[in-house]
Design a protein around this motif. Structure first.
Motif, mmCIF file in Angstrom:
data_model
loop_
_atom_site.group_PDB
_atom_site.id
_atom_site.type_symbol
_atom_site.label_atom_id
_atom_site.label_comp_id
_atom_site.label_asym_id
_atom_site.label_seq_id
_atom_site.Cartn_x
_atom_site.Cartn_y
_atom_site.Cartn_z
ATOM 1 N N GLU A 66 0.793 -1.225 0.000
ATOM 2 C CA GLU A 66 0.000 0.000 0.000
ATOM 3 C C GLU A 66 0.831 1.283 0.000
ATOM 4 N N ARG A 113 -2.313 5.566 1.241
ATOM 5 C CA ARG A 113 -2.153 4.120 1.081
ATOM 6 C C ARG A 113 -2.758 3.724 -0.255
ATOM 7 N N GLU A 115 -4.733 1.600 -1.788
ATOM 8 C CA GLU A 115 -5.734 0.579 -1.523
ATOM 9 C C GLU A 115 -6.803 0.652 -2.604
ATOM 10 N N ARG A 121 -12.810 4.046 2.315
ATOM 11 C CA ARG A 121 -11.431 3.591 2.075
ATOM 12 C C ARG A 121 -10.880 4.334 0.852
ATOM 13 N N ARG A 205 -2.013 -11.391 11.763
ATOM 14 C CA ARG A 205 -2.823 -10.607 10.839
ATOM 15 C C ARG A 205 -3.976 -11.427 10.253
HETATM 16 MG MG MG Z 1 -5.795 -1.352 6.149
#
Ligand code: MG
Ligand code: ATP
Length: 430
Positions: A66, A113, A115, A121, A205
């Protein structure tokens, strides 16, 4: 026609009057953080890429997939910051702020980031966060969570759930990691591909996976709380007791993790069910290992970061939610006021797309319009006549006696309504 240049995907313009909503979030953050003695820190958006490789870790999505990295003209490897903590620690070490000292900082600013953009987001997004250094807790952990809680409540949110977990000491984590890897390996074929890859590299994670099938398997995964040693248990008990003393409710969630190795002891998140998969509006925890990892002396640290876009989305939704009933009734007292009302209310709707607002049509006296406003069930009226038009303001009037009428500049109307409508009738603050 020449082709137009468009904004970069996932990087948004915020236009007035929605900027008013942002200003409101930032003002709330400042007021609350300063009331706890936190000072604002401003840090560069660009750092050496190495800082994040060392801080956030090479095996995290943030760094691996990212991060925006680039070489500057001098050939130096730089990165747009994906988060605020690493830069804050770097600055504290660089300015000698940590040795035998205690520090409390807050910040607000953009993060980057790469993404997949979706509601809540983005590729450029904003965080408001706090960091506290030099205090081993759990009292300071309680303070940080209380400040976060007060910030979210001041914004008018109710019904956000605080999730809490402990990652214990590094030794606890190591023991737990092994148990988790054993479990995940035994169930590897049923996990999604991403999670399978993470087993070897960053198994904690996996607990964070958003894939429902993987989540179902994880229901039987070992719990880190069964691995806590005595110091970890004492710290975690102290944290829970402190929160309970302040009347802050939380849910202990043994699957809540932070993927980064430097986290220790308490970690926490505020979640909502109203933003789909982007339900975490604020996340943080204790990160005692990081300062040393970045070349400073070992220093206890705790902090959180909250996603501003998600707060703004939620504010807009909640301001509108109030059971679908009419919220605002607008009364223009003469022809000119009515024209202004129609025009300005369009802009309020731009800022608060789901607000339920009726603009009175057909004229009539103040008295008759207010009678209709009251009968409509709306919670607020916006009233304007020639004097208000001249001054560029409107009277915001509670129809249920919740507050005194006040004159508000049109550009402030959207954030003001959002604040008033998000709040239930005045209740005790924690
Ligand atoms: Mg994240
Ligand atoms: P997620 O699991 O949603 O990807 P994260 O664990 O990557 O979140 P953190 O690094 O803990 O997020 O960042 C703290 C907060 O910042 C998140 O809880 C969220 O509110 C916000 N945030 C993180 N990434 C984004 C993004 N790409 N766009 C908008 N907000 C974000």
């Amino acid at each position: 026609m020449t082709a137009r240049v468009q904004a970069v995907r996932g990087m948004n313009d915020v236009l007035p009057p929605e900027t008013g909503v942002w200003q409101h979030v930032r003002d709330c953050a400042r007021t609350v953080m300063e009331s706890y003695g936190y000072g604002e820190i401003l840090l560069p958006l660009v750092e050496r890429a190495e800082l994040f490789n060392r801080a956030v870790g090479e095996v995290t999505d943030v760094v691996e997939k990212e991060m925006y990295v680039f070489e500057d003209r001098g050939g130096e490897a730089l990165a747009l910051r994906p988060e605020g903590t690493a830069g804050c620690v770097r600055a504290c070490i660089e300015h000698g702020l940590l040795h035998n000292q205690q520090q409390r900082f807050w910040y607000f600013g953009p993060m980057f980031r790469y993404e997949r953009p979706q509601a809540g987001r983005y590729r450029q997004f904003h965080q408001v966060g706090v960091e506290a250094y030099g205090m081993a807790g759990p009292d300071i952990d309680v303070e940080v969570i209380a400040a976060g809680s007060r910030f979210l409540r001041r914004l008018g949110f109710r019904g956000l759930q605080l999730h809490l977990n402990s990652l214990g000491t590094p030794a606890v984590r190591t023991a737990y990691r092994q148990a988790l890897v054993d479990f995940l390996q035994a169930h590897a074929p049923q996990l999604d591909a991403d999670s399978q890859q993470r087993i070897a590299r960053n198994p904690l994670r996996v607990l964070d996976s958003k894939v429902p099938a993987t989540q179902a398997i994880l229901a039987d995964a070992p719990s880190i709380l069964d691995y806590l040693d005595t110091p970890s248990r004492v710290h975690f008990d102290g944290l829970q007791q402190g929160l309970s003393d302040l009347g802050i409710a939380c849910v202990v969630d043994p699957r809540l993790v932070r993927g980064l190795d430097y986290y220790t002891h308490g970690v926490f998140e505020w979640q909502t069910t109203e933003l789909g998969a982007q339900g975490t509006v604020c996340a943080g925890g204790r990160y005692d290992g990081l300062v040393e990892q970045l070349g400073g002396e070992p220093t206890p640290a705790v902090g959180f970061a909250s996603g501003v876009e998600r707060l703004v989305l939620l504010l807009q939704q909640q301001a509108a939610a109030a059971t679908g009933a009419l919220q605002v009734y607008v009364c223009g007292l003469d022809a000119e006021s009515q024209r202004v009302a129609l025009r300005e209310c369009e802009r309020v709707r731009d800022a608060l797309p789901a607000l339920q607002m009726l603009v009175h049509a057909g004229g009539g006296s103040l008295k008759s319009q207010l009678r209709r406003a009251n009968a409509s069930g709306a919670r607020y009226a916006l009233v304007l006549g020639s004097r208000e038009v001249e001054d560029g303001v409107v009277q915001v009037k509670s129809l249920r006696g919740e507050r005194e009428p006040e004159l508000v500049a049109w550009r402030d109307v959207a954030p003001r309504l959002m604040e008033y409508l998000a709040a239930p009738p005045v209740s005790a603050e924690i």
